[in-house]
Enzyme design. Structure first.
Site, PDB file in Angstrom:
ATOM      1  N   ARG A 184       0.849  -1.202   0.000  1.00  0.00           N
ATOM      2  CA  ARG A 184       0.000   0.000   0.000  1.00  0.00           C
ATOM      3  C   ARG A 184       0.881   1.248   0.000  1.00  0.00           C
ATOM      4  O   ARG A 184       0.597   2.218  -0.698  1.00  0.00           O
ATOM      5  CB  ARG A 184      -0.904   0.004   1.241  1.00  0.00           C
ATOM      6  CG  ARG A 184      -1.963  -1.062   1.203  1.00  0.00           C
ATOM      7  CD  ARG A 184      -2.808  -1.013   2.464  1.00  0.00           C
ATOM      8  NE  ARG A 184      -3.702  -2.161   2.508  1.00  0.00           N
ATOM      9  CZ  ARG A 184      -3.912  -2.920   3.567  1.00  0.00           C
ATOM     10  NH1 ARG A 184      -3.307  -2.650   4.712  1.00  0.00           N
ATOM     11  NH2 ARG A 184      -4.735  -3.950   3.505  1.00  0.00           N
ATOM     12  N   PHE A 228     -10.932  -5.365  -6.021  1.00  0.00           N
ATOM     13  CA  PHE A 228     -10.901  -6.260  -4.846  1.00  0.00           C
ATOM     14  C   PHE A 228     -10.364  -5.456  -3.658  1.00  0.00           C
ATOM     15  O   PHE A 228      -9.396  -5.849  -3.007  1.00  0.00           O
ATOM     16  CB  PHE A 228     -10.022  -7.499  -5.102  1.00  0.00           C
ATOM     17  CG  PHE A 228     -10.343  -8.244  -6.366  1.00  0.00           C
ATOM     18  CD1 PHE A 228     -11.330  -9.226  -6.366  1.00  0.00           C
ATOM     19  CD2 PHE A 228      -9.677  -7.975  -7.562  1.00  0.00           C
ATOM     20  CE1 PHE A 228     -11.631  -9.928  -7.541  1.00  0.00           C
ATOM     21  CE2 PHE A 228      -9.970  -8.663  -8.729  1.00  0.00           C
ATOM     22  CZ  PHE A 228     -10.945  -9.648  -8.719  1.00  0.00           C
ATOM     23  N   ASP A 263     -15.475  -3.808  -4.816  1.00  0.00           N
ATOM     24  CA  ASP A 263     -15.477  -5.103  -4.116  1.00  0.00           C
ATOM     25  C   ASP A 263     -16.899  -5.647  -4.174  1.00  0.00           C
ATOM     26  O   ASP A 263     -17.863  -4.883  -4.189  1.00  0.00           O
ATOM     27  CB  ASP A 263     -15.021  -4.953  -2.667  1.00  0.00           C
ATOM     28  CG  ASP A 263     -14.535  -6.274  -2.064  1.00  0.00           C
ATOM     29  OD1 ASP A 263     -13.311  -6.456  -1.928  1.00  0.00           O
ATOM     30  OD2 ASP A 263     -15.390  -7.128  -1.743  1.00  0.00           O
ATOM     31  N   SER A 264     -17.018  -6.981  -4.196  1.00  0.00           N
ATOM     32  CA  SER A 264     -18.352  -7.576  -4.274  1.00  0.00           C
ATOM     33  C   SER A 264     -19.020  -7.644  -2.903  1.00  0.00           C
ATOM     34  O   SER A 264     -20.198  -7.972  -2.817  1.00  0.00           O
ATOM     35  CB  SER A 264     -18.264  -8.976  -4.890  1.00  0.00           C
ATOM     36  OG  SER A 264     -17.353  -9.759  -4.153  1.00  0.00           O
ATOM     37  N   ALA A 287     -15.612  -7.511  -9.669  1.00  0.00           N
ATOM     38  CA  ALA A 287     -14.469  -6.750 -10.197  1.00  0.00           C
ATOM     39  C   ALA A 287     -14.209  -7.062 -11.667  1.00  0.00           C
ATOM     40  O   ALA A 287     -13.811  -6.183 -12.439  1.00  0.00           O
ATOM     41  CB  ALA A 287     -13.228  -7.064  -9.372  1.00  0.00           C
ATOM     42  N   ASP A 340      -5.970  -7.113  -6.654  1.00  0.00           N
ATOM     43  CA  ASP A 340      -5.601  -7.924  -5.481  1.00  0.00           C
ATOM     44  C   ASP A 340      -6.711  -8.927  -5.148  1.00  0.00           C
ATOM     45  O   ASP A 340      -7.384  -8.803  -4.119  1.00  0.00           O
ATOM     46  CB  ASP A 340      -5.344  -7.002  -4.273  1.00  0.00           C
ATOM     47  CG  ASP A 340      -4.849  -7.774  -3.053  1.00  0.00           C
ATOM     48  OD1 ASP A 340      -4.283  -8.870  -3.230  1.00  0.00           O
ATOM     49  OD2 ASP A 340      -5.040  -7.276  -1.929  1.00  0.00           O
ATOM     50  N   CYS A 348      -2.344 -14.126  -3.752  1.00  0.00           N
ATOM     51  CA  CYS A 348      -2.104 -14.604  -2.383  1.00  0.00           C
ATOM     52  C   CYS A 348      -2.353 -16.110  -2.282  1.00  0.00           C
ATOM     53  O   CYS A 348      -2.481 -16.649  -1.197  1.00  0.00           O
ATOM     54  CB  CYS A 348      -2.974 -13.841  -1.384  1.00  0.00           C
ATOM     55  SG  CYS A 348      -4.730 -14.007  -1.706  1.00  0.00           S
TER      56      CYS A 348
HETATM   57  N1  SAH Z   1      -6.851  -5.388  -1.316  1.00  0.00           N
HETATM   58  C1  SAH Z   1      -7.527  -5.672  -0.085  1.00  0.00           C
HETATM   59  C2  SAH Z   1      -7.632  -7.148   0.222  1.00  0.00           C
HETATM   60  C3  SAH Z   1      -8.327  -7.975  -0.836  1.00  0.00           C
HETATM   61  S1  SAH Z   1      -8.958  -9.490  -0.270  1.00  0.00           S
HETATM   62  C4  SAH Z   1      -6.866  -4.896   1.064  1.00  0.00           C
HETATM   63  O1  SAH Z   1      -5.855  -4.232   0.831  1.00  0.00           O
HETATM   64  O2  SAH Z   1      -7.372  -4.948   2.182  1.00  0.00           O
HETATM   65  C5  SAH Z   1      -9.956  -9.953  -1.603  1.00  0.00           C
HETATM   66  C6  SAH Z   1     -11.280  -9.208  -1.722  1.00  0.00           C
HETATM   67  O3  SAH Z   1     -11.895  -9.616  -2.927  1.00  0.00           O
HETATM   68  C7  SAH Z   1     -12.309  -9.466  -0.624  1.00  0.00           C
HETATM   69  O4  SAH Z   1     -12.651  -8.250  -0.027  1.00  0.00           O
HETATM   70  C8  SAH Z   1     -13.523 -10.062  -1.357  1.00  0.00           C
HETATM   71  O5  SAH Z   1     -14.760  -9.559  -0.853  1.00  0.00           O
HETATM   72  C9  SAH Z   1     -13.299  -9.574  -2.755  1.00  0.00           C
HETATM   73  N2  SAH Z   1     -13.878 -10.352  -3.846  1.00  0.00           N
HETATM   74  C10 SAH Z   1     -13.905 -11.684  -3.997  1.00  0.00           C
HETATM   75  N3  SAH Z   1     -14.409 -12.004  -5.223  1.00  0.00           N
HETATM   76  C11 SAH Z   1     -14.709 -10.840  -5.830  1.00  0.00           C
HETATM   77  C12 SAH Z   1     -15.232 -10.494  -7.106  1.00  0.00           C
HETATM   78  N4  SAH Z   1     -15.543 -11.440  -7.994  1.00  0.00           N
HETATM   79  N5  SAH Z   1     -15.384  -9.195  -7.428  1.00  0.00           N
HETATM   80  C13 SAH Z   1     -15.064  -8.230  -6.530  1.00  0.00           C
HETATM   81  N6  SAH Z   1     -14.545  -8.501  -5.319  1.00  0.00           N
HETATM   82  C14 SAH Z   1     -14.370  -9.782  -4.969  1.00  0.00           C
END
Ligand code: SAH
Length: 397
Positions: free
Chosen positions: A215, A231, A253-254, A283, A301, A341
């Site tokens: 970040r 995400f 985010d979803s 996303a 991410d 990850c």
């Molecule tokens: N970048 C974030 C962590 C991401 S964790 C940070 O810095 O805190 C992954 C995220 O993806 C989760 O919040 C989850 O809700 C989201 N997610 C999972 N599938 C998704 C999709 N198809 N579209 C959008 N978001 C999604």
């Protein structure tokens, strides 16, 4: 104590301090250990090797000590104290600008199966093994000793991570709360940015502490840019981008709960709401509709696409598709921060997926940096499997 006797020559990995005994390496179980019991591990010719938590499954023993250490009554205190000393040495504990970090990163801290995240006095633990789940009262006592009066609460959030086979009562809840501490969320500081962490309702322990350094890397490049954070969860990357002068940030985010927290985090940091837009959406669908060149910094991410080896091939294809879309859409002279990850996707495999994505997008792409997990998610050198977060910073023309 029950004993695990290995097959001939299967002690080699343990002699190299690898902390797992696979079920296939076992010749004989002497006694009838219950899941989570402490067992002694011995070579075929009867030499003592280690003590660890027994469990039914492919990883049969998670090693806690290669000597008598785990038998001593102050074992938990010493292990947690040692973990805290590393965080102090890295400037994470007691820092003015950051008051949240991972205290225990499983094998990386010599405690396989245990995760503890620290949020300014609140410890949130997740047991990934029956042994750690059964030890949670001792772990809580040790946390009180290590942190003293500054400890506000210990919350056990193991219901989604501990193995159910153990027949244990898996209900999340507080193991400890200091007098007068009743909150279920807390505002923490990460590099002087403020974030609300909700450990009872949030994902994992409430916040993704592993992206702290990445970040900050986004923050260094976001000034004057239009940023898309895919995400985004509670908006970690978005807040850093806004702080460092991004023109506008779109966060996607979803999860509705996550998006509500993004809005609260934007307000908490005092940013003008007109510089940020929240999108509760898929996303991948969102990215498909993005006009080419709209964003000059995109963060990708996603959650782990592969949770086990069997899913590896599909996961690599999914990383390629997602990254091809991001690389196609970013403005010329733009940056893409892309991450994986998934523990089973290694650095090389991920780089290959992103290479294929660049080729698919037919853009000029350069790798400016290789990103990874920070010091409080330390990797035990004898357990390379502990390395899971990898990322690339791309410059796209
Ligand atoms: N970048 C974030 C962590 C991401 S964790 C940070 O810095 O805190 C992954 C995220 O993806 C989760 O919040 C989850 O809700 C989201 N997610 C999972 N599938 C998704 C999709 N198809 N579209 C959008 N978001 C999604």
């Amino acid at each position: 104590m029950d004993k695990i006797i290995l097959r001939p020559r299967r002690e080699e990995s343990i002699l190299r301090f690898h902390p797992w005994v696979f079920s296939g390496a076992i010749a004989q179980v002497v006694g009838s250990p219950a899941e989570g019991d402490l067992v002694g591990v011995f070579s075929a010719d009867g030499h003592f090797l280690a003590y660890g938590h027994y469990q039914v499954g492919s990883i049969a023993v998670r090693i806690l000590s290669f000597d008598e250490d785990v038998l001593r009554p102050d074992f938990w205190f010493r292990m947690l104290d040692r973990a805290l000393r590393l965080r102090i040495a890295c400037g994470l504990h007691g820092a003015a600008q950051t008051n949240c970090y991972r205290l225990v990163h499983g094998e990386g801290d010599g405690l396989p199966g245990l995760i503890i995240d620290y949020y300014d006095g609140v410890c949130v633990m997740q047991a990934h093994s029956a042994g750690m789940f059964r030890a949670k009262a001792q772990i809580c006592e040790a946390l009180k000793e290590v942190y003293g009066a500054s400890l506000l609460a210990v919350y056990d959030k193991s219901s989604g991570t501990a193995p159910f086979k153990a027949g244990l009562d898996l209900v999340d809840g507080y193991l400890y709360r200091a007098d007068g501490f009743t909150a279920d969320e807390r505002t923490v500081l990460e590099n002087s940015n403020r974030f609300l962490v909700d450990w009872t309702e949030g994902q994992k322990t409430g916040f993704f502490l592993d992206q702290r350094e990445n970040r900050a890397a986004v923050g260094r490049l976001a000034e004057g840019r239009n940023v898309l954070n895919l995400f985004c969860y509670t908006g970690g990357f978005s807040i850093y981008a806004l702080r460092s002068g991004a023109v506008h940030v779109d966060s996607v985010d979803s999860s509705r709960k996550a998006m509500d927290l993004v809005d609260r985090n934007v307000a908490l940091n005092g940013f003008d709401a007109s510089r940020h837009t929240s999108h509760c959406a898929d996303a991948i669908d969102f990215l498909r509709e993005v006009p080419e060149g709209k964003y000059d910094l995109i963060i990708v991410d996603p959650p782990a696409f592969a949770k086990h080896r069997g899913a590896l091939k599909n996961a690599l294809r999914a990383y390629q598709r997602l990254n091809a879309a991001a690389i196609s859409k970013v403005a010329p002279g733009g940056f893409v921060f892309t991450f994986s990850c998934s523990q089973v996707v290694d650095k090389e495999g991920f780089a290959l997926a992103v290479f294929s994505a660049a080729a698919e997008a037919r853009r000029s792409v350069r790798i400016l940096d290789r990103l990874c997990q920070p010091a409080d998610h330390a990797v035990n050198i004898y357990h390379p499997e502990g390395e899971y977060l990898k990322g690339l910073l791309l410059y796209v023309e």
